[in-house]
Design a protein around this motif. Structure first.
Motif, PDB file in Angstrom:
ATOM      1  N   PHE A 214       0.839  -1.209   0.000  1.00  7.37           N
ATOM      2  CA  PHE A 214       0.000   0.000   0.000  1.00  7.37           C
ATOM      3  C   PHE A 214       0.869   1.253   0.000  1.00  7.37           C
ATOM      4  CE2 PHE A 214      -4.499  -1.088   1.679  1.00  7.37           C
ATOM      5  CZ  PHE A 214      -4.556  -2.208   0.863  1.00  7.37           C
ATOM      6  N   GLU A 215       1.908   1.235   0.851  1.00  9.99           N
ATOM      7  CA  GLU A 215       2.778   2.412   0.936  1.00  9.99           C
ATOM      8  C   GLU A 215       3.461   2.671  -0.404  1.00  9.99           C
ATOM      9  OE1 GLU A 215       5.402   1.994   4.285  1.00  9.99           O
ATOM     10  OE2 GLU A 215       3.799   2.349   5.736  1.00  9.99           O
ATOM     11  N   ASN A 219       2.927   6.050  -2.474  1.00  9.68           N
ATOM     12  CA  ASN A 219       4.076   6.915  -2.711  1.00  9.68           C
ATOM     13  C   ASN A 219       4.255   7.215  -4.197  1.00  9.68           C
ATOM     14  OD1 ASN A 219       5.260   7.799  -0.237  1.00  9.68           O
ATOM     15  ND2 ASN A 219       5.812   5.671   0.191  1.00  9.68           N
ATOM     16  N   GLN A 220       3.739   6.329  -5.041  1.00 11.11           N
ATOM     17  CA  GLN A 220       3.749   6.621  -6.481  1.00 11.11           C
ATOM     18  C   GLN A 220       2.637   7.602  -6.834  1.00 11.11           C
ATOM     19  OE1 GLN A 220       3.901   3.353  -9.210  1.00 11.11           O
ATOM     20  NE2 GLN A 220       6.126   3.425  -8.993  1.00 11.11           N
ATOM     21  N   ARG A 221       1.477   7.388  -6.218  1.00  7.63           N
ATOM     22  CA  ARG A 221       0.323   8.241  -6.541  1.00  7.63           C
ATOM     23  C   ARG A 221      -0.594   8.268  -5.321  1.00  7.63           C
ATOM     24  NH1 ARG A 221      -4.753   7.455  -9.980  1.00  7.63           N
ATOM     25  NH2 ARG A 221      -4.283   5.248  -9.943  1.00  7.63           N
ATOM     26  N   LEU A 222      -0.677   9.435  -4.688  1.00  7.70           N
ATOM     27  CA  LEU A 222      -1.484   9.549  -3.463  1.00  7.70           C
ATOM     28  C   LEU A 222      -2.938   9.765  -3.860  1.00  7.70           C
ATOM     29  CD1 LEU A 222      -1.606   9.530  -0.438  1.00  7.70           C
ATOM     30  CD2 LEU A 222      -0.922  11.919  -0.405  1.00  7.70           C
ATOM     31  N   ASP A 223      -3.632   8.664  -4.072  1.00  9.97           N
ATOM     32  CA  ASP A 223      -5.006   8.713  -4.570  1.00  9.97           C
ATOM     33  C   ASP A 223      -5.678   7.401  -4.158  1.00  9.97           C
ATOM     34  OD1 ASP A 223      -6.608  10.140  -7.211  1.00  9.97           O
ATOM     35  OD2 ASP A 223      -7.205   8.108  -6.593  1.00  9.97           O
ATOM     36  N   PRO A 224      -6.942   7.442  -3.736  1.00 14.25           N
ATOM     37  CA  PRO A 224      -7.605   6.189  -3.345  1.00 14.25           C
ATOM     38  C   PRO A 224      -7.537   5.127  -4.436  1.00 14.25           C
ATOM     39  CG  PRO A 224      -8.974   8.069  -2.779  1.00 14.25           C
ATOM     40  CD  PRO A 224      -7.813   8.615  -3.556  1.00 14.25           C
ATOM     41  N   ALA A 226      -5.244   4.444  -6.389  1.00 13.88           N
ATOM     42  CA  ALA A 226      -3.933   3.792  -6.486  1.00 13.88           C
ATOM     43  C   ALA A 226      -3.953   2.442  -5.791  1.00 13.88           C
ATOM     44  CB  ALA A 226      -2.857   4.696  -5.884  1.00 13.88           C
ATOM     45  N   LEU A 227      -4.939   2.223  -4.910  1.00 12.47           N
ATOM     46  CA  LEU A 227      -4.990   0.971  -4.145  1.00 12.47           C
ATOM     47  C   LEU A 227      -5.864  -0.088  -4.828  1.00 12.47           C
ATOM     48  CD1 LEU A 227      -5.414   2.573  -0.612  1.00 12.47           C
ATOM     49  CD2 LEU A 227      -3.314   1.683  -1.638  1.00 12.47           C
ATOM     50  N   ASP A 228      -6.522   0.296  -5.933  1.00  9.64           N
ATOM     51  CA  ASP A 228      -7.509  -0.602  -6.539  1.00  9.64           C
ATOM     52  C   ASP A 228      -6.922  -1.954  -6.936  1.00  9.64           C
ATOM     53  OD1 ASP A 228      -9.367   1.313  -6.166  1.00  9.64           O
ATOM     54  OD2 ASP A 228      -9.616   1.852  -8.278  1.00  9.64           O
ATOM     55  N   LEU A 252      -9.602  -3.990   4.454  1.00 11.48           N
ATOM     56  CA  LEU A 252      -8.344  -3.245   4.491  1.00 11.48           C
ATOM     57  C   LEU A 252      -8.258  -2.281   3.309  1.00 11.48           C
ATOM     58  CD1 LEU A 252      -5.463  -2.632   5.366  1.00 11.48           C
ATOM     59  CD2 LEU A 252      -4.737  -4.813   4.386  1.00 11.48           C
ATOM     60  N   ARG A 253      -8.589  -2.774   2.130  1.00 11.98           N
ATOM     61  CA  ARG A 253      -8.534  -1.907   0.957  1.00 11.98           C
ATOM     62  C   ARG A 253      -9.577  -0.788   1.062  1.00 11.98           C
ATOM     63  NH1 ARG A 253      -6.621  -3.822  -3.849  1.00 11.98           N
ATOM     64  NH2 ARG A 253      -7.484  -5.894  -3.500  1.00 11.98           N
ATOM     65  N   VAL A 254     -10.793  -1.152   1.493  1.00  9.39           N
ATOM     66  CA  VAL A 254     -11.878  -0.164   1.545  1.00  9.39           C
ATOM     67  C   VAL A 254     -11.557   0.933   2.574  1.00  9.39           C
ATOM     68  CG1 VAL A 254     -14.311   0.177   2.086  1.00  9.39           C
ATOM     69  CG2 VAL A 254     -13.596  -1.822   0.763  1.00  9.39           C
ATOM     70  N   MET A 255     -11.096   0.523   3.763  1.00  2.00           N
ATOM     71  CA  MET A 255     -10.785   1.512   4.800  1.00  2.00           C
ATOM     72  C   MET A 255      -9.600   2.376   4.375  1.00  2.00           C
ATOM     73  SD  MET A 255     -13.064   1.244   7.081  1.00  2.00           S
ATOM     74  CE  MET A 255     -14.314   0.477   6.066  1.00  2.00           C
ATOM     75  N   ALA A 256      -8.606   1.765   3.718  1.00  2.02           N
ATOM     76  CA  ALA A 256      -7.444   2.532   3.266  1.00  2.02           C
ATOM     77  C   ALA A 256      -7.858   3.564   2.219  1.00  2.02           C
ATOM     78  CB  ALA A 256      -6.381   1.589   2.703  1.00  2.02           C
ATOM     79  N   ARG A 257      -8.713   3.158   1.293  1.00  2.00           N
ATOM     80  CA  ARG A 257      -9.172   4.119   0.274  1.00  2.00           C
ATOM     81  C   ARG A 257      -9.899   5.295   0.932  1.00  2.00           C
ATOM     82  NH1 ARG A 257     -11.046   0.037  -4.347  1.00  2.00           N
ATOM     83  NH2 ARG A 257     -12.785  -0.279  -2.921  1.00  2.00           N
TER      84      ARG A 257
END
Lengths: 268, 152
Positions: A214-215, A219-224, A226-228, A252-257
């Motif tokens: 995730f980090e 760090n490449q793109r600070l955007d929700p 980016a985690l898709d 984890l993905r949903v909360m992080a987004r």
């Protein structure tokens, strides 16, 4: 509850001496986990050493680059602190989401972090912000602190005095609370520093951790978004009556987004 | 062990086993049975009292931890014919049915009104997360608290 001897020392040195002299002693902070554990007879310490009267374990200090919070500072104080709201608002918000009002009036930062419940909220911020723990005789970096299920770097009898949290540019915390206990089924703390983005996760694994994938993506793109497509390895995630490991991986993905979206909504 | 504190502004001294809960001191030793013990697992909030002005679950605190503290129970805030505004609001808004959770609800609600700043329905519902009611569905409890917040 089984019987025990109760002590209320007034100094760190006296607390440590009492603990060292006890057959099977336990420190008592806010008691929001320990007392229910004792009432269910899941533990039987010979001695309880109450830290409430120990001087030097409370208080909030904010400097240019860090927020230092005494271990016996209660969640309600952190949640209401104007100093913390002004420096790391996400930390005050996290504290406001712990348990319920009555729990926040008693529970403490040090108690939560020392216990390291896999679903406790504070560990996500400790590791997400890269905090430093000050104990009675040394400092411990967050990365070295959380080791496994209820296992930390604390030695027998070692006492947390305070925790210092570096102040990020922006940060946000999102959790999916268990509807009955309010514990985090999964909670994610995202912090943006000059040096990059850090992510701290609680609830998903045996203890709080940083999801490297995730980090790297943030760090490449600070955007929700980016985690898709980040692949989440949920093999070692917790699986219990509340949620399967696979479901926790999804949360984890949903909360992080959501946390990243909250972070981006704040001024840069 | 010896414990001294004030309960409803009266000084109390007791010699108790160290593992005595504050709820047991209040109910068993002092006979103040308005404080209820519902779940005994720190979930339901029926045992809520004020410890130095803040709502706490008295089943999850040792009596010894209340040494020197000021404890207020439901008996300390009002009486028949002289109800506390929060009690009156619960009565007026039909904020109770069986009444078992009510002492805890009222003590938690007073803390909320005194300490949480301006309230709306969402804040009241969040503020009462530590108190469970099996009868009312909370709707009238929330109404009662919002109504009392205007009177207090």
């Amino acid at each position: 509850m089984y019987e025990f001897d109760y002590h209320h020392p007034d100094s760190v040195a006296a607390a440590i001496a009492l603990r060292a002299g006890a057959a099977d002693g336990s420190y008592l902070a806010g008691g929001m986990t320990l007392l229910p554990t004792l009432k269910q007879r899941l533990a039987s310490p010979s001695d309880l050493i109450d830290l409430a009267g120990v001087t030097g374990l409370t208080g909030i200090e904010v400097t240019a680059d860090r927020v230092t919070i005494g271990a016996m500072t209660r969640h309600a104080e952190v949640a209401a602190s104007e100093q913390i709201k002004g420096s790391i608002p996400a930390l005050a918000f996290l504290a406001s989401q712990i348990g319920d009002t009555q729990v926040r009036n008693r529970g403490t930062l040090g108690g939560s972090v020392a216990n390291s419940d896999p679903s406790a909220d504070y560990p996500a911020a400790v590791i997400g912000l890269g905090a430093t723990l000050q104990t009675d005789h040394r400092t411990i970096a967050a990365e070295d602190y959380f080791q496994d299920l209820f296992q930390t770097a604390l030695e027998e009898g070692e006492l947390i005095r305070s925790i210092a949290f570096p102040i990020p540019r922006r940060a946000a915390y999102r959790k999916f609370p268990n509807p009955a206990s309010r514990y985090a089924v999964v909670g994610v703390f995202v912090a943006q520093f000059a040096a990059g983005v850090r992510v701290g996760v609680t609830g998903a694994g045996p203890c709080a951790f940083r999801p490297a994938e995730f980090e790297a993506a943030l760090n490449q793109r600070l955007d929700p978004a980016a985690l898709d497509d980040v692949v989440i390895d949920h093999d070692r995630f917790n699986s219990d009556m509340h949620a399967s490991a696979e479901y926790r991986g999804n949360l984890l993905r949903v909360m992080a987004r959501r946390a990243v979206a909250d972070l981006l909504a704040q001024p840069a | 062990m010896k414990v001294s504190l004030t309960v409803n502004e009266r000084p109390v001294e007791a010699d108790l086993p160290a593992n005595t809960l504050l709820s047991d001191l209040i109910r068993g030793h002092l006979g103040l049975t308005g404080t209820h013990v519902g779940c005994d697992t720190s979930q339901c909030g029926a045992c809520t009292v004020h410890l130095n002005g803040r709502a706490v679950k008295s089943c999850t605190i040792l009596a010894a931890q209340a040494q020197g503290a000021a404890v207020t129970t439901i008996e300390g805030i009002g009486a028949p014919g002289n109800l506390h505004p929060m009690q009156a609001a619960f009565q007026d808004a039909h904020g109770l049915q069986c009444g078992f959770c009510t002492p805890g609800m009222i003590m938690a609600a007073i803390d909320l009104v005194q300490n949480a700043g301006p309230l709306d329905e969402t804040k009241v519902r969040e503020g009462l997360e530590g108190n469970l009611c099996r009868c009312t569905g909370y709707h009238n409890i929330v109404k009662a608290v919002l109504s009392a917040a205007e009177r207090l």
